[in-house]
Structure formats: structure tokens, C-alpha cells
Design a protein around this motif. Structure first.
Motif, PDB file in Angstrom:
ATOM      1  N   PHE A 218       0.795  -1.228   0.000  1.00 23.63           N
ATOM      2  CA  PHE A 218       0.000   0.000   0.000  1.00 23.63           C
ATOM      3  C   PHE A 218       0.830   1.283   0.000  1.00 23.63           C
ATOM      4  O   PHE A 218       0.311   2.349  -0.348  1.00 23.63           O
ATOM      5  CB  PHE A 218      -0.926   0.016   1.217  1.00 23.63           C
ATOM      6  N   LEU A 219       2.094   1.220   0.384  1.00 20.20           N
ATOM      7  CA  LEU A 219       2.881   2.441   0.574  1.00 20.20           C
ATOM      8  C   LEU A 219       2.975   3.312  -0.671  1.00 20.20           C
ATOM      9  O   LEU A 219       3.221   4.520  -0.564  1.00 20.20           O
ATOM     10  CB  LEU A 219       4.293   2.087   1.068  1.00 20.20           C
ATOM     11  N   LEU A 226       5.200   7.577   9.098  1.00 23.44           N
ATOM     12  CA  LEU A 226       5.704   7.771  10.455  1.00 23.44           C
ATOM     13  C   LEU A 226       5.907   6.387  11.064  1.00 23.44           C
ATOM     14  O   LEU A 226       4.989   5.555  11.039  1.00 23.44           O
ATOM     15  CB  LEU A 226       4.694   8.578  11.271  1.00 23.44           C
ATOM     16  N   ILE A 227       7.091   6.140  11.604  1.00 24.30           N
ATOM     17  CA  ILE A 227       7.418   4.832  12.172  1.00 24.30           C
ATOM     18  C   ILE A 227       7.321   4.905  13.691  1.00 24.30           C
ATOM     19  O   ILE A 227       7.936   5.773  14.316  1.00 24.30           O
ATOM     20  CB  ILE A 227       8.834   4.392  11.771  1.00 24.30           C
ATOM     21  N   VAL A 228       6.551   3.997  14.287  1.00 29.92           N
ATOM     22  CA  VAL A 228       6.405   3.937  15.743  1.00 29.92           C
ATOM     23  C   VAL A 228       7.196   2.739  16.258  1.00 29.92           C
ATOM     24  O   VAL A 228       6.967   1.605  15.826  1.00 29.92           O
ATOM     25  CB  VAL A 228       4.925   3.814  16.159  1.00 29.92           C
ATOM     26  N   VAL A 229       8.130   2.997  17.163  1.00 39.96           N
ATOM     27  CA  VAL A 229       8.910   1.921  17.770  1.00 39.96           C
ATOM     28  C   VAL A 229       8.669   1.936  19.271  1.00 39.96           C
ATOM     29  O   VAL A 229       8.365   2.975  19.864  1.00 39.96           O
ATOM     30  CB  VAL A 229      10.416   2.061  17.466  1.00 39.96           C
ATOM     31  N   ILE A 246      10.601   1.082   4.017  1.00 40.54           N
ATOM     32  CA  ILE A 246       9.670   2.184   3.780  1.00 40.54           C
ATOM     33  C   ILE A 246      10.270   3.197   2.816  1.00 40.54           C
ATOM     34  O   ILE A 246       9.586   3.709   1.914  1.00 40.54           O
ATOM     35  CB  ILE A 246       9.287   2.846   5.113  1.00 40.54           C
ATOM     36  N   ALA A 247      11.550   3.502   3.000  1.00 40.46           N
ATOM     37  CA  ALA A 247      12.211   4.504   2.165  1.00 40.46           C
ATOM     38  C   ALA A 247      12.256   4.098   0.693  1.00 40.46           C
ATOM     39  O   ALA A 247      12.407   4.955  -0.184  1.00 40.46           O
ATOM     40  CB  ALA A 247      13.627   4.765   2.686  1.00 40.46           C
ATOM     41  N   GLU A 248      12.108   2.809   0.410  1.00 41.25           N
ATOM     42  CA  GLU A 248      12.074   2.363  -0.979  1.00 41.25           C
ATOM     43  C   GLU A 248      10.770   2.741  -1.673  1.00 41.25           C
ATOM     44  O   GLU A 248      10.700   2.760  -2.902  1.00 41.25           O
ATOM     45  CB  GLU A 248      12.258   0.842  -1.041  1.00 41.25           C
ATOM     46  N   VAL A 252      10.161   8.903   4.557  1.00 42.97           N
ATOM     47  CA  VAL A 252      10.101   8.657   5.995  1.00 42.97           C
ATOM     48  C   VAL A 252       9.995  10.010   6.694  1.00 42.97           C
ATOM     49  O   VAL A 252      10.933  10.799   6.695  1.00 42.97           O
ATOM     50  CB  VAL A 252      11.337   7.889   6.487  1.00 42.97           C
ATOM     51  N   LEU A 253       8.823  10.274   7.267  1.00 45.43           N
ATOM     52  CA  LEU A 253       8.586  11.563   7.912  1.00 45.43           C
ATOM     53  C   LEU A 253       9.312  11.664   9.244  1.00 45.43           C
ATOM     54  O   LEU A 253       9.821  12.727   9.614  1.00 45.43           O
ATOM     55  CB  LEU A 253       7.082  11.777   8.120  1.00 45.43           C
TER      56      LEU A 253
END
Length: 269
Positions: A218-219, A226-229, A246-248, A252-253
């Protein structure tokens, strides 16, 4: 990054060349002086949130306060950076489950809802393990999957929180959601919703990246992620792999570090 953005822009242009599958809702007569956009939003079925349920699920941004402050800071940073770049679609994901991504997505949506001049839409696309309906304390009659497949109009399935937040939720787990998330028809429906309701921000609660291929599928439809760790749970190699994946596909916000323990406070207690 510029080449990636150019590729994303080209993909969006190619998508808009085909007719969207979602139907344009009929606009009911609104109040005198009410715009067509206002009438469309007002026509969405309202969702009354239960305060104890929100508190139980750590949704703290419906009202301003000390608990809401960290999410309010995140809201402002996210909004300003997205506006600066001309972005409107935000994916929220994590490397692994149980990191707090859905809680973050819902808190961000409710915080944006306190900005009366902004309109936001949050869509639950963690279709294998949906939780937004639990966080908001209601189960929709039809699922967001029915909207994405064109079986149900967004206007008939989505719910409105206050005047300016719309939410489209999954109802039950989907065993094979990749066929929906990867579909060009889904991209067309998203385009139609955005063109019709003209939100300032669309938030997509996506599955964790490293557990299946749903998020990768879907990306291509979002502007940034936004990545949540989770502190003391997410491993560095998991985060590193997630960020590169994700960067592909999109920008990446930023990264949210969740569940951080205040050492000074814990010692005093």
C-alpha cells in the motif's frame, strides 16, 4: 529522495487518468450558506465517543491537557512538515506489532480534530488485525474493505467525530488483505475520497512492516510514513530494516519512540 518523489508523483498522475470506482455521494440540501464540502461532511453519521473507553485505550487528545501535550507536539510537527512539502497522505506503521501505532494514529486524528480549521480522515488498513474500532468503542455495520472494493460508498460507511474528523474502520479480520491493498481499484477509491471530501490530512493505520507484505503493497499510495517503535522492545535491526523498506516506497517523515519510562519519575515513586 528527489527521484523517489518524482516517481511517486508520476504514479499518482497515472492513477488519476482512470475513472475512480468510488461513487460521488449525492449532496443533500445543507444549511443556508453551507458549502458543498461542509454538507458532505455534515451528512456523515456522527460517532459519539465514550470518555471512559477513550481513557482505557489511552486516547488522550480529545481535550487539551498534560496527557495530550506529547501528541499535540507530534501533531504540530507532522502537520507543518507535511504542509511544507505539499503532502496530505500519512501512513503510520511500526517494525513489529504491539508498538502503539494504532494508538498513535487515533491520538493524532483526535488532536487534529481540535483544530477547527482542519479536516482529517483516518482509515484503518491493518486489515488482518484491526483495532481502531476497539479504540473508538464501536463496530461499523460494514467494513472499510467493502468501501475499497466499491461495494459500499464511503459516505454510507464512514463515521464523523465532531465536525472535522472522519473515520473508516475495519469490522472483522481479513485473511488475505494484500489483494485489496495492492489493487489499483483501491488506489482509485482513495483518490475519489480525497477529491470528494478534500481533507487536509489522510491518516492510514497500516500493519507492522516486518510481519507480512500488506504495508509494502500500500505504501505507493501515500506521501510519507511515520514509524512507531517501542522502547526496550523494538530491536535496532528491526527498526533499520523497517526504515529501509519504507524509504524504498515513500518518504520517511520521522520516528516516534513509544512507551519510554521517565527514570526520574520512576525513582521518586
Amino acid at each position: 529522495m528527489e527521484k523517489l518523489q518524482a516517481a511517486l508523483d508520476k504514479a499518482r498522475e497515472s492513477r488519476t487518468g482512470t475513472a475512480p470506482r468510488a461513487k460521488t455521494p449525492k449532496v443533500r440540501a445543507g444549511k443556508p450558506g453551507q458549502s458543498e464540502r461542509d454538507a458532505l461532511w455534515a451528512a456523515l453519521k456522527p460517532l459519539d465517543l465514550d470518555a471512559p473507553n477513550l481513557e482505557m485505550h489511552r486516547l488522550v487528545t480529545r481535550e487539551a491537557g498534560l496527557a495530550a501535550t506529547p501528541f499535540d507536539i507530534l501533531r504540530t510537527k507532522v502537520f507543518l512538515q507535511m504542509r511544507q512539502n505539499g503532502w496530505k497522505r500519512l501512513a503510520i506503521t511500526s517494525p513489529m506489532p504491539n508498538s502503539g501505532k494504532s494508538t498513535t494514529a487515533c491520538n493524532l486524528a483526535l488532536g487534529l480534530g481540535r483544530q477547527k480549521d482542519l479536516r482529517s480522515i483516518i482509515l484503518d488498513l491493518d486489515l488482518r488485525s484491526p483495532s481502531v474500532h476497539e479504540l473508538f468503542g464501536t463496530k461499523p455495520e460494514r467494513s472499510i474493505g467493502d468501501v475499497l472494493s466499491g461495494e459500499v460508498d464511503f459516505a454510507d460507511q464512514a463515521l464523523r467525530i465532531g465536525d472535522n474528523v472522519a473515520v473508516s474502520m475495519a469490522r472483522d479480520p481479513d485473511k488475505d488483505p494484500t489483494r485489496t491493498l495492492l489493487s489499483e481499484g483501491t488506489a482509485e477509491v482513495i483518490e475519489s475520497i480525497e477529491a470528494t471530501y478534500k481533507p487536509d490530512i489522510m491518516i492510514f493505520d497500516l500493519p507492522s512492516v516486518l510481519v507480512n507484505d500488506d504495508t509494502r503493497a500500500f505504501l505507493k499510495n501515500v506521501d510519507c510514513a511515520l514509524i512507531v517503535v517501542r522502547a526496550n522492545a523494538t530491536r535496532y535491526n528491526q527498526f533499520d530494516t523497517c526504515e529501509r523498506e519504507i524509504a524504498e516506497h515513500t518518504n520517511v517523515l520521522g520516528v516516534v519512540l513509544n512507551a519510554v519510562v521517565d527514570s526520574a519519575r520512576s525513582k521518586s515513586e
